[in-house]
Design an enzyme around this catalytic site. Structure first.
Site, mmCIF file in Angstrom:
data_model
loop_
_atom_site.group_PDB
_atom_site.id
_atom_site.type_symbol
_atom_site.label_atom_id
_atom_site.label_comp_id
_atom_site.label_asym_id
_atom_site.label_seq_id
_atom_site.Cartn_x
_atom_site.Cartn_y
_atom_site.Cartn_z
ATOM 1 N N HIS A 108 42.035 37.650 28.140
ATOM 2 C CA HIS A 108 43.149 37.245 27.295
ATOM 3 C C HIS A 108 43.169 35.728 27.120
ATOM 4 C CE1 HIS A 108 44.724 41.304 27.548
ATOM 5 N NE2 HIS A 108 45.752 40.982 26.798
ATOM 6 N N HIS A 167 46.139 39.017 36.708
ATOM 7 C CA HIS A 167 45.134 37.963 36.831
ATOM 8 C C HIS A 167 45.581 36.918 37.848
ATOM 9 C CE1 HIS A 167 41.966 38.780 34.010
ATOM 10 N NE2 HIS A 167 42.822 39.024 33.032
#
Length: 215
Positions: free
Chosen positions: A132, A181
């Site tokens: 992302h 993450h």
């Protein structure tokens, strides 16, 4: 001479970003950032509320999939049909496609598992570097670069840069907050994408210079 210096600066910047990514990757590989990463995740999730979680889910949603595809297609159409910049469109596609491919290669190379502290959403795949973050940096970064000279007013350029930076930052932060993450994944993604963008721009401008010299 001035143009040559700009080309050299772009190459130097790409090398610096590559070195930065290499350092983060080395620290990740030797597990030197685990405690730092986990402490940052816990700190950010300390602000967890249903409303904030919805905001973060929104930003993570516009960092991949259909929203990114729609934005990319819209910018590509603007470059091709409105601004009539076919060569810039090639740079745009090259930067985005290359960034996605680089992310896949890096994820397979590092095989880092995702955080297991507290996931607000569930995702699969490897963690380092953040796809992302790389996608957002590449899309909004190359868009800002290509649209910059078409914005005549200084305040307009400032808004363009600020909006692009804010979106990239928000998408990266959302991935940490949602627990999918580590902060080093996001930082590594930014650095890897910045390297790719700087390298792509350097190659494009070098080609553009040679083309101008032939005409």
């Amino acid at each position: 001479m001035k143009f040559t210096l700009k080309l050299s600066a772009a190459l130097l910047i790409s090398i610096l970003f590559a070195a930065g990514f290499g350092l983060i990757a080395l620290l990740v590989g030797f597990h030197r950032l685990n405690a730092f990463d986990r402490s940052i995740i816990r700190f950010m999730q300390g602000f967890e509320t249903p409303g904030l979680s919805q905001v973060m889910k929104f930003f993570t949603a516009i960092g991949a999939g259909l929203p990114v595809t729609a934005i990319a297609v819209a910018i590509a159409m603007l470059l091709f049909f409105v601004l009539k910049h076919r060569r810039e469109l090639i740079l745009f596609v090259f930067a985005l496609a290359g960034s996605q491919l680089l992310n896949v290669v890096l994820k397979l190379a590092f095989h880092r598992e995702r955080p297991d502290i507290h996931r607000i959403i569930q995702v699969s795949g490897y963690s380092f570097p953040s796809g992302h973050s790389m996608g957002a940096f590449s899309l909004y970064g190359i868009s800002a670069y290509l649209l910059w000279k078409h914005v005549p007013a200084k305040w307009g350029r400032s808004v363009l840069i600020a909006a692009s930076a804010a979106l990239v930052l928000a998408i990266g932060v959302s991935r940490i907050y949602l627990g999918v993450h580590y902060p080093s994944d996001v930082l590594g993604g930014y650095l890897a994408s910045a390297f790719w963008l700087a390298s792509s721009i350097w190659v494009y401008r070098k080609y553009d210079k040679r083309r101008a010299n032939r005409t």
